[in-house]
Design an enzyme around this catalytic site. Structure first.
Site, PDB file in Angstrom:
ATOM      1  N   SER A  51     -82.392 -28.318 -10.370  1.00  9.75           N
ATOM      2  CA  SER A  51     -82.920 -27.213 -11.177  1.00  9.75           C
ATOM      3  C   SER A  51     -83.581 -27.748 -12.444  1.00  9.75           C
ATOM      4  CB  SER A  51     -81.789 -26.246 -11.551  1.00  9.75           C
ATOM      5  OG  SER A  51     -81.008 -26.771 -12.607  1.00  9.75           O
ATOM      6  N   HIS A  55     -72.757 -36.257  -4.540  1.00 11.70           N
ATOM      7  CA  HIS A  55     -74.172 -36.046  -4.215  1.00 11.70           C
ATOM      8  C   HIS A  55     -74.532 -36.822  -2.952  1.00 11.70           C
ATOM      9  CE1 HIS A  55     -74.535 -33.978  -7.940  1.00 11.70           C
ATOM     10  NE2 HIS A  55     -74.529 -35.040  -8.710  1.00 11.70           N
ATOM     11  N   TRP A  71     -81.800 -31.233 -15.897  1.00 13.65           N
ATOM     12  CA  TRP A  71     -82.187 -32.339 -16.792  1.00 13.65           C
ATOM     13  C   TRP A  71     -81.211 -32.488 -17.943  1.00 13.65           C
ATOM     14  CZ3 TRP A  71     -85.578 -35.466 -14.707  1.00 13.65           C
ATOM     15  CH2 TRP A  71     -86.581 -34.968 -13.868  1.00 13.65           C
ATOM     16  N   ASP A 117     -73.784 -26.312  -4.085  1.00 15.78           N
ATOM     17  CA  ASP A 117     -73.027 -26.559  -5.313  1.00 15.78           C
ATOM     18  C   ASP A 117     -71.651 -27.137  -5.011  1.00 15.78           C
ATOM     19  OD1 ASP A 117     -72.667 -26.602  -8.041  1.00 15.78           O
ATOM     20  OD2 ASP A 117     -72.125 -24.487  -8.216  1.00 15.78           O
ATOM     21  N   ARG A 169     -74.151 -19.604  -1.446  1.00 14.73           N
ATOM     22  CA  ARG A 169     -73.792 -20.549  -2.502  1.00 14.73           C
ATOM     23  C   ARG A 169     -72.420 -21.120  -2.182  1.00 14.73           C
ATOM     24  NH1 ARG A 169     -75.083 -20.759  -8.879  1.00 14.73           N
ATOM     25  NH2 ARG A 169     -74.004 -22.719  -9.287  1.00 14.73           N
ATOM     26  N   LEU A 206     -89.277 -25.420  11.981  1.00 19.59           N
ATOM     27  CA  LEU A 206     -88.450 -25.130  10.805  1.00 19.59           C
ATOM     28  C   LEU A 206     -89.224 -25.485   9.540  1.00 19.59           C
ATOM     29  CD1 LEU A 206     -85.748 -24.446   9.374  1.00 19.59           C
ATOM     30  CD2 LEU A 206     -85.073 -26.825   9.717  1.00 19.59           C
ATOM     31  N   GLU A 225     -82.756 -26.873 -15.239  1.00 16.72           N
ATOM     32  CA  GLU A 225     -81.673 -27.053 -16.209  1.00 16.72           C
ATOM     33  C   GLU A 225     -80.857 -28.311 -15.920  1.00 16.72           C
ATOM     34  OE1 GLU A 225     -82.407 -24.072 -14.645  1.00 16.72           O
ATOM     35  OE2 GLU A 225     -83.399 -23.239 -16.414  1.00 16.72           O
ATOM     36  N   SER A 253     -77.995 -18.978 -11.078  1.00 12.99           N
ATOM     37  CA  SER A 253     -78.448 -20.215 -11.743  1.00 12.99           C
ATOM     38  C   SER A 253     -79.968 -20.417 -11.636  1.00 12.99           C
ATOM     39  CB  SER A 253     -77.689 -21.432 -11.189  1.00 12.99           C
ATOM     40  OG  SER A 253     -76.297 -21.275 -11.369  1.00 12.99           O
TER      41      SER A 253
HETATM   42  C1  IPE Z   1     -77.415 -24.948  -9.380  1.00  7.33           C
HETATM   43  O1  IPE Z   1     -76.193 -25.581  -9.553  1.00  7.33           O
HETATM   44  C2  IPE Z   1     -78.493 -25.971  -9.171  1.00  7.33           C
HETATM   45  C3  IPE Z   1     -78.464 -26.663  -7.886  1.00  7.33           C
HETATM   46  C4  IPE Z   1     -77.623 -26.455  -6.926  1.00  7.33           C
HETATM   47  C5  IPE Z   1     -79.504 -27.657  -7.694  1.00  7.33           C
HETATM   48  P1  IPE Z   1     -75.642 -25.951 -10.994  1.00  7.33           P
HETATM   49  O2  IPE Z   1     -74.343 -26.625 -10.779  1.00  7.33           O
HETATM   50  O3  IPE Z   1     -76.652 -26.704 -11.757  1.00  7.33           O
HETATM   51  O4  IPE Z   1     -75.466 -24.525 -11.663  1.00  7.33           O
HETATM   52  P2  IPE Z   1     -74.527 -24.055 -12.862  1.00  7.33           P
HETATM   53  O5  IPE Z   1     -74.767 -24.992 -13.994  1.00  7.33           O
HETATM   54  O6  IPE Z   1     -73.126 -24.126 -12.374  1.00  7.33           O
HETATM   55  O7  IPE Z   1     -74.953 -22.652 -13.135  1.00  7.33           O
HETATM   56  C1  IPE Z   2     -74.680 -29.498  -6.909  1.00  7.55           C
HETATM   57  O1  IPE Z   2     -73.448 -30.036  -7.231  1.00  7.55           O
HETATM   58  C2  IPE Z   2     -75.778 -30.533  -6.925  1.00  7.55           C
HETATM   59  C3  IPE Z   2     -76.733 -30.393  -8.029  1.00  7.55           C
HETATM   60  C4  IPE Z   2     -76.719 -29.468  -8.933  1.00  7.55           C
HETATM   61  C5  IPE Z   2     -77.770 -31.396  -8.105  1.00  7.55           C
HETATM   62  P1  IPE Z   2     -72.967 -30.173  -8.730  1.00  7.55           P
HETATM   63  O2  IPE Z   2     -73.381 -31.517  -9.234  1.00  7.55           O
HETATM   64  O3  IPE Z   2     -73.431 -29.041  -9.539  1.00  7.55           O
HETATM   65  O4  IPE Z   2     -71.401 -30.162  -8.573  1.00  7.55           O
HETATM   66  P2  IPE Z   2     -70.373 -29.402  -9.515  1.00  7.55           P
HETATM   67  O5  IPE Z   2     -70.796 -27.975  -9.553  1.00  7.55           O
HETATM   68  O6  IPE Z   2     -70.458 -30.056 -10.847  1.00  7.55           O
HETATM   69  O7  IPE Z   2     -69.055 -29.594  -8.842  1.00  7.55           O
HETATM   70 MG    MG Z   3     -72.651 -27.229  -9.999  1.00 10.26          MG
END
Ligand code: IPE
Ligand code: IPE
Ligand code: MG
Length: 248
Positions: free
Chosen positions: A68, A40, A72, A23, A195, A134, A70, A203
């Site tokens: 995830s 990313h 989308w 994250d 995390r 792995l 979510e 999440s």
């Molecule tokens: C969790 O991160 C999903 C992934 C790392 C793929 P999110 O950034 O989507 O989670 P929330 O929205 O902060 O809970």
């Molecule tokens: C995690 O980073 C990657 C995915 C969820 C795909 P974020 O895109 O959630 O980055 P923040 O949390 O918005 O900084």
């Molecule tokens: Mg995030």
């Protein structure tokens, strides 16, 4: 990648399975005045660093939350960028993962992904299915609640097919049997859940499997999370006392 036998010596207890909620990509980019998606892009480098560290330390299971259910909800352009990034990652890693002894797996519902990406995933899985050093699992279009519901449905259908002994199957259902219907069947529960970005929530990630995982939150954004940060988490893990409800 340099080998670090001294690191293994200082880590008497290593997790068998590390799961990571990657994250903070968007914030990493925004802090630099860059578009979110650049985070990313940069984050894929961390994926390689963490994978190489697991290989070096002989940690046999690594699961990474990449997209995830979510996610989308995000802007279309960001989703497209993430899907293209996955597409390119699969192309660029195919040979390397196969040669390094990595077995590639996924959890989550792949059917919503572009057919081209599904084909590449299936090719990489087939190419690496005999590898054992792995087990690298990507969580793609993954949600733990949906996974558990899916497992209930699979189990129910399986029980119904047993006809007159369906009730016996239902009565015999226990944790070990149920786990065979989850996407993670055959993968041990995570010992360590990391995390990044300082967020202290799950999440919708591996809700069943993380019942007794040790949780480690790093304040670093995922693109900044380096080998030293990963080793710091492993060092802390080695010092934790896992009691599983018992007394020490
Ligand atoms: C969790 O991160 C999903 C992934 C790392 C793929 P999110 O950034 O989507 O989670 P929330 O929205 O902060 O809970
Ligand atoms: C995690 O980073 C990657 C995915 C969820 C795909 P974020 O895109 O959630 O980055 P923040 O949390 O918005 O900084
Ligand atoms: Mg995030």
């Amino acid at each position: 990648m340099e080998r670090t036998p001294e690191t293994r010596a200082e880590l008497p207890v290593l997790p068998v399975h590390v799961a990571i909620i990657m994250d903070g990509n968007g914030r990493w980019a925004q802090q630099r005045g860059l578009p979110r998606v650049m985070g990313h892009q940069k984050g894929t480098e961390t994926v390689r660093v963490v994978k190489d560290t697991c290989l070096d330390l002989k940690i046999p299971y690594l699961t990474l939350y990449a997209f995830s259910r979510e996610n989308w909800k995000r802007p279309k352009a960001e989703i497209e960028f993430l899907m293209n990034l996955l597409d390119r990652y699969l192309d660029s890693e195919m040979e390397g993962l196969a040669k390094e002894g990595v077995r590639f797996r996924t959890i989550g519902d792949l059917t919503s992904l572009h057919p081209r990406i599904q084909d590449k995933i299936n090719a990489l899985k087939a190419r690496t299915e005999r590898n054992t050093l792995l087990h690298l699992t990507l969580a793609l279009n993954y949600g733990a609640r949906q996974e558990i519901l899916q497992a209930v449905k699979r189990f129910s259908k399986n029980a119904l097919e047993a006809g007159s002994s369906a009730v016996d199957k239902i009565n015999a259902l226990d944790v070990k049997i149920f786990e065979q219907f989850l996407d993670t069947a055959g993968i041990p529960d995570p010992d360590l859940l990391i995390r990044t970005s300082g967020e202290m929530r799950l999440s919708n990630f591996l809700l069943w499997q993380c019942s007794y995982s040790e949780i480690y939150v790093s304040d670093k954004m995922w693109p900044d999370f380096g080998r030293e940060d990963f080793v710091r988490a492993l060092r802390e893990f080695a010092e934790r006392e896992r009691r599983y409800g018992a007394v020490s």
